[in-house]
Design a protein around this motif. Structure first.
Motif, short mmCIF file in Angstrom:
data_model
loop_
_atom_site.label_atom_id
_atom_site.label_comp_id
_atom_site.label_asym_id
_atom_site.label_seq_id
_atom_site.Cartn_x
_atom_site.Cartn_y
_atom_site.Cartn_z
N ALA A 76 0.77 -1.21 0.08
CA ALA A 76 0.03 0.13 -0.06
C ALA A 76 0.84 1.17 0.00
O ALA A 76 0.73 2.11 -0.74
CB ALA A 76 -0.99 0.02 1.27
N VAL A 77 2.03 1.26 0.79
CA VAL A 77 3.00 2.37 0.67
C VAL A 77 3.60 2.51 -0.45
O VAL A 77 3.75 3.62 -1.01
CB VAL A 77 3.87 2.39 1.94
CG1 VAL A 77 4.84 3.46 1.98
CG2 VAL A 77 3.15 2.30 3.31
N LEU A 78 4.17 1.50 -0.98
CA LEU A 78 5.28 1.49 -2.40
C LEU A 78 4.14 1.73 -3.51
O LEU A 78 4.48 2.74 -4.46
CB LEU A 78 5.77 0.30 -2.45
CG LEU A 78 6.85 0.01 -1.39
CD1 LEU A 78 7.45 -1.52 -1.58
CD2 LEU A 78 7.88 0.84 -1.28
N THR A 79 2.96 0.95 -3.69
CA THR A 79 2.02 1.30 -4.92
C THR A 79 1.18 2.41 -4.71
O THR A 79 0.56 2.95 -5.82
CB THR A 79 1.51 0.10 -5.40
OG1 THR A 79 0.51 -0.26 -4.15
CG2 THR A 79 2.49 -1.14 -5.47
N LYS A 80 1.22 3.17 -3.49
CA LYS A 80 0.00 4.07 -3.27
C LYS A 80 -1.21 3.58 -3.96
O LYS A 80 -2.02 4.57 -4.37
CB LYS A 80 0.57 5.44 -4.01
CG LYS A 80 1.96 5.74 -3.34
CD LYS A 80 2.26 7.15 -3.96
CE LYS A 80 3.51 7.63 -3.34
NZ LYS A 80 4.08 8.99 -4.33
N ASN A 81 -1.99 2.39 -3.44
CA ASN A 81 -2.89 1.77 -3.84
C ASN A 81 -3.47 1.28 -2.90
O ASN A 81 -2.76 0.52 -2.13
CB ASN A 81 -2.85 1.14 -5.34
CG ASN A 81 -4.12 0.79 -5.80
OD1 ASN A 81 -5.09 1.47 -5.58
ND2 ASN A 81 -4.26 -0.30 -6.48
N LEU A 82 -4.88 1.22 -2.77
CA LEU A 82 -5.39 0.44 -1.64
C LEU A 82 -6.54 -0.42 -2.21
O LEU A 82 -7.54 0.06 -2.52
CB LEU A 82 -6.10 1.33 -0.45
CG LEU A 82 -6.52 0.52 0.80
CD1 LEU A 82 -5.20 0.15 1.46
CD2 LEU A 82 -7.09 1.64 1.75
N SER A 83 -6.51 -1.74 -2.37
CA SER A 83 -7.38 -2.73 -2.75
C SER A 83 -8.14 -3.29 -1.68
O SER A 83 -7.77 -3.54 -0.63
CB SER A 83 -6.83 -3.56 -3.67
OG SER A 83 -5.81 -4.53 -3.19
N VAL A 84 -9.23 -4.20 -2.34
CA VAL A 84 -9.87 -4.98 -1.22
C VAL A 84 -9.13 -6.07 -0.77
O VAL A 84 -9.13 -6.32 0.48
CB VAL A 84 -11.18 -5.55 -1.98
CG1 VAL A 84 -12.15 -6.44 -1.07
CG2 VAL A 84 -12.23 -4.41 -2.53
#
Length: 951
Positions: free
Chosen positions: A168-176
């Motif tokens: 989440a920190v590296l990709t700056k994305n939050l998935s289910v």
């Protein structure tokens, strides 16, 4: 191998240009959608499934008995919480995996590759099965596979949570998928607790349960534990949320709680257990005089560490507030690190504040629990020490002082554990706050640090004075309590001779001395309070001034972070005077108690011999002994005592006042040290003091004295205590009776005639009357005062017949049912207490004392203006920090002006509060003293002395 990998992962992730076997890059394991990550999750799920099958295969044959016993208990709240949370998580995994498979079939019309949906479905199935087995069906399986399964699930969830957070920190994305993987960590933690707690409960239950003939034992144990507080068997969820208190709260809402409604404490929290562990730790230490403080810490080291952990957790979570606020401001300014960062920050803030609240409650509760245990063991130690105190030590520590040790000193030491962790958490919180300030305003933090150091240094000499004044105050309290207790104990004599006014004025003079030191202590507390409450204003003044001179720009991000951190600093700075005061009070109180516990003791062990008595031996043997109340005295109190008494012999001791009769009995008890000769006493001793004493309760409760009611023995005791010659009830006992009534002497085997600290003669009554001139004078003196006819009738039981019949009659009437009346058979009046909501009545009574309303209004207005000043400070800064029309200098000057003005109101509040307390205390004490000296003797006959002194 490559074909299998392609079926599982597909060809999209193949990095081999030659078309060979495809293996993923190591760093791709962090990404939840990568094949490497899915392969790792798949392997862990397979491993947990294997352990699950092992648990089914090695199912315990004795589990049916354990399950049968646990059915009567139901599921604990921890089990239910674990089952609900993990069951919901497993169902969510299943639904998500099904949705991924459906979308793949709809878009590509093929289920390949398998990793995207198969891993999620498998994880949902495994997680659902594990959660149900470990949480709800643990009693049907062996302990080892369950624990292994829970440990593997916890390790798996920890790794998965770490990888998901990193992604989440590296990709700056939050998935289910990332959210579900993060939530699996608390679920696995609940599973681990459920597995280990379940194993402990199962072991206990299996020990208690036995089929058929063991069923009653289980019910008996349940009934026994039902009397103990529910905290003793509360689970983790119940302890963390204080759910175990609901039953008592519900009962208190329905009725006024009585003593019988309050459950017993846990075994480890009871006074006898605390004192026993204290003695065991003392015995473990090889020193002659073990440190009392170190011993107390050893007794409670586990609880101290646990409460310290919660204190640390609270400090860390509360310190996260300014950092989260800074992140919120950056998000609001458009500086997002990844999408939905604001939602993540909101969730983090919610969990941070929830964890802060839970940790703070646990810190406070567990610290208070330690304090109660310490206070209990000190009270028990003081009580035990009082029983063994030597006579020289009793001259130093009077009864009122000993009561002060229990009611005041032990209480203050019991309050100290609540403040113990404040001594280091305050420093830690200040260090963290300074680091956050440095991140916000840079080198200007040095100015803040200098102000804090100067504030503490200014308080150092006052702390020494406070220690001195506190010691003087405790001495003055002891003197006043000593005089008060002497006056109250001898109130009948004071009223007979009309000495009330003289003793009242003496107590008032001692109270004035006490008020002098009390005023000194409270005024310095007020100064400390003003100094540390105003220190945040000084810190902000120094910091903003440094920012202005160092040309550090002020904008919303660093200003609001500074203000939030300043609010964070205020609490530890303001608590410093309280911490210092508590530490000083506890130090003084502990020194006094340790001095008492190290006082010399009676050498009763050298007197009494509990070994079995040989045939023909003497039960009391004294040979050429001298006894003295003062160990180093050159002149003994009684001297040249030689006495031998056989079992069952009845000995009377008579003589003039001051001849040494009571000292001889005290010597046999072991309370007077022998300076010469030997003394041996065998067997158990019962002692009836010359001074009458009763405990709070009815006549029957005083007679039983804690023993169970036995009607036949109770009736026999009543008859024996009416002296319907006592000789029959104690026919096989050795009796020593000190008396001036020569009427009873003919019935004794031997009479000791004492004079001037010596035994003049020991012989039967007739022989002594014929041969001793001193004894004849004693008998003639009694005949002149009481009448000689009683001596002739002493052996007759005619006069005793009527009292005996009356006692039997009253006992028979007592056994018959009758209408209860208020206070029936109650010697001591029950203490009055208010029930329900008392409203503002106590506060109004307090404020009615000596201009209380004036000082209260002044203090309230001062505090209100101080709070308004703080609000105006923050409002001014928030409204104008980004205003280009307001210069930095004007922004800082107005901010500081408001702060300095608010500190003046703060000083007014501090002084008014101290004066209010002192004036009200003086007025209440004067009224109470007037009421006590004007009260009738019936009040003192029905009210215990301790209850009066505690008021």
């Amino acid at each position: 191998m490559g074909g299998i990998w392609n079926v599982f992962c597909g060809e999209s992730e193949c990095r081999d240009p030659d078309g060979g076997a495809c293996y993923p890059d190591f760093m791709s394991i962090i990404v939840p959608s990568s094949c490497a990550n899915n392969a790792l999750v798949f392997c862990f799920n397979i491993l947990i499934s294997v352990v699950f099958l092992l648990a089914i295969i090695t199912k315990s044959s004795s589990s049916k008995y354990v399950h049968a016993s646990s059915r009567y208990r139901g599921f604990s709240r921890l089990q239910i919480a674990s089952a609900v949370f993990n069951g919901f998580l497993g169902l969510t995994y299943l639904c998500f995996g099904t949705w991924v498979l459906e979308e793949k079939l709809r878009k590509t019309r093929t289920a390949l590759p398998l990793d995207r949906w198969l891993v999620v479905l498998l994880q949902g199935i495994v997680w659902l099965l594990v959660s149900l087995v470990v949480s709800l069906r643990r009693n049907r399986f062996s302990r080892t596979p369950l624990r292994l399964m829970a440990i593997l699930a916890f390790l798996f969830a920890s790794i998965l949570c770490f990888l998901s957070l990193s992604a989440a920190v590296l990709t700056k994305n939050l998935s289910v998928k990332i959210v579900l993987d993060i939530l699996s960590f608390p679920g696995a933690f609940l599973l681990l607790l459920s597995a280990y707690k379940g194993a402990i409960v199962n072991a206990n239950e299996s020990d208690l349960y036995a089929p058929l003939n063991g069923e009653a034992g289980v019910i008996e144990e349940t009934d026994k534990t039902g009397e103990v507080t529910t905290f003793a068997r509360a689970g983790l969820f119940s302890r963390m949320t204080f759910w175990w208190l609901n039953g008592l709260m519900r009962r208190g809402r329905q009725k006024t709680l009585e003593d019988e409604d309050i459950p017993k404490l846990r075994e480890v929290d009871r006074a006898e257990s605390c004192y026993q562990s204290f003695l065991e730790e003392c015995n473990k230490q090889k020193n002659e005089k073990p440190s009392v403080l170190w011993t107390i810490m050893l007794c409670n080291w586990r609880d101290i560490l646990i409460s310290g952990f919660f204190a640390l957790l609270k400090i860390l979570t509360i310190s996260a507030g300014p950092l989260l606020l800074n992140a919120f401001i950056e998000v609001a300014e458009g500086k997002e690190w990844f999408p939905y960062e604001g939602y993540l920050l909101a969730i983090s803030l919610f969990f941070s504040k929830s964890l802060e609240s839970l940790s703070q409650r646990q810190w406070y509760f567990r610290s208070r629990l330690i304090g109660i245990k310490v206070r209990s063991l000190l009270s028990a130690a003081i009580y035990k020490k009082q029983l063994r105190l030597s006579n020289s030590a009793r001259l130093v520590h009077s009864g009122s002082e000993i009561m002060n040790y229990v009611t005041v000193d032990a209480y203050r030491i019991g309050e100290f554990p609540f403040w113990f962790h404040q001594t280091w958490t305050t420093s830690l919180q200040l260090c963290i706050a300074l680091m956050i300030l440095f991140r916000a305003v840079g080198p200007a933090t040095i100015a803040s640090l200098l102000v804090i150091i100067l504030t503490v240094l200014c308080n150092t000499p006052l702390a020494k004075l406070q220690h001195k004044f506190q010691s003087k105050l405790m001495v003055a309290q002891d003197e006043r309590l000593k005089a008060s207790s002497e006056a109250l104990v001898n109130m009948k004599v004071l009223k007979l001779y009309a000495w009330e006014i003289h003793f009242k004025s003496m107590i008032e003079n001692l109270r004035k001395i006490e008020e002098k030191w009390l005023s000194a202590v409270q005024l310095r507390k007020a100064y400390n309070s003003f100094l540390f409450w105003s220190s945040p204003v000084l810190v902000s003044a120094a910091t903003f001034g440094a920012c202005y001179f160092l040309k550090i720009p002020l904008h919303a991000s660093n200003v609001f972070t500074f203000v939030a951190t300043l609010r964070l600093v205020q609490d530890p700075i303001r608590s410093i005077p309280d911490v210092i005061g508590i530490v000083i009070q506890a130090n003084v109180a502990f020194t006094r108690i340790v001095k008492f516990l190290e006082a010399p003791e009676l050498q009763s062990g050298k007197v009494r011999r509990k070994s079995s008595l040989k045939p023909g031996a003497h039960i009391v043997s004294i040979e050429s002994a001298n006894f003295s109340w003062e160990e180093n005295s050159q002149i003994p109190t009684i001297r040249n005592i030689s006495l031998k008494v056989r079992p069952g012999e009845k000995v009377a001791i008579c003589g003039e006042v001051g001849s040494g009769k009571s000292t001889l009995l005290a010597a046999i008890l072991g309370e007077v040290p022998n300076t010469r000769g030997t003394i041996e006493v065998h067997g158990r001793i019962a002692y009836v003091s010359q001074t009458a004493w009763i405990q709070t309760g009815s006549i029957q409760e005083n007679i039983l004295f804690g023993s169970p009611m036995d009607s036949q023995r109770y009736r026999h005791t009543l008859e024996s205590c009416s002296l319907d010659y006592v000789m029959g009830a104690l026919s096989d006992k050795t009796v020593f009776l000190v008396t001036h009534q020569v009427d009873f002497l003919p019935t004794f085997d031997s009479v000791l005639l004492m004079s001037d600290g010596k035994i003049l003669q020991a012989a039967p009554f007739d022989h002594l009357l014929a041969s001793s001139t001193e004894f004849q004078e004693l008998v003639h003196a009694h005949e002149e005062t009481a009448g000689s006819e009683r001596l002739a009738e002493v052996t007759s039981s005619a006069k005793q017949e009527k009292p005996t019949k009356e006692i039997k009659k009253s006992f028979t009437e007592k056994q018959q049912p009758k209408k209860p009346s208020k206070g029936d058979g109650q010697l001591i009046k029950q203490e009055e207490r208010e029930t329900g909501d008392t409203g503002f009545k106590p506060y109004l009574q307090y404020l009615n004392q000596n201009k209380g309303y004036l000082f209260f209004t002044t203090a309230s207005l001062g505090h209100l203006m101080f709070v308004i000043g703080q609000i105006l400070q923050n409002s001014w800064m928030a409204a104008n920090v980004e205003n280009p029309q307001v210069s930095t200098l004007k922004l800082i000057v107005v901010y500081l002006s408001i702060g300095v003005t608010s500190t003046l109101f703060l000083m007014c509040r501090s002084l008014s509060t101290v004066i209010l307390g002192l004036q009200s205390s003086r007025s209440l004490f004067s009224q109470l003293l007037d009421s006590l000296f004007r009260a009738p003797m019936s009040f003192y006959d029905s009210t215990p002395l301790g209850r009066i002194l505690s008021r």
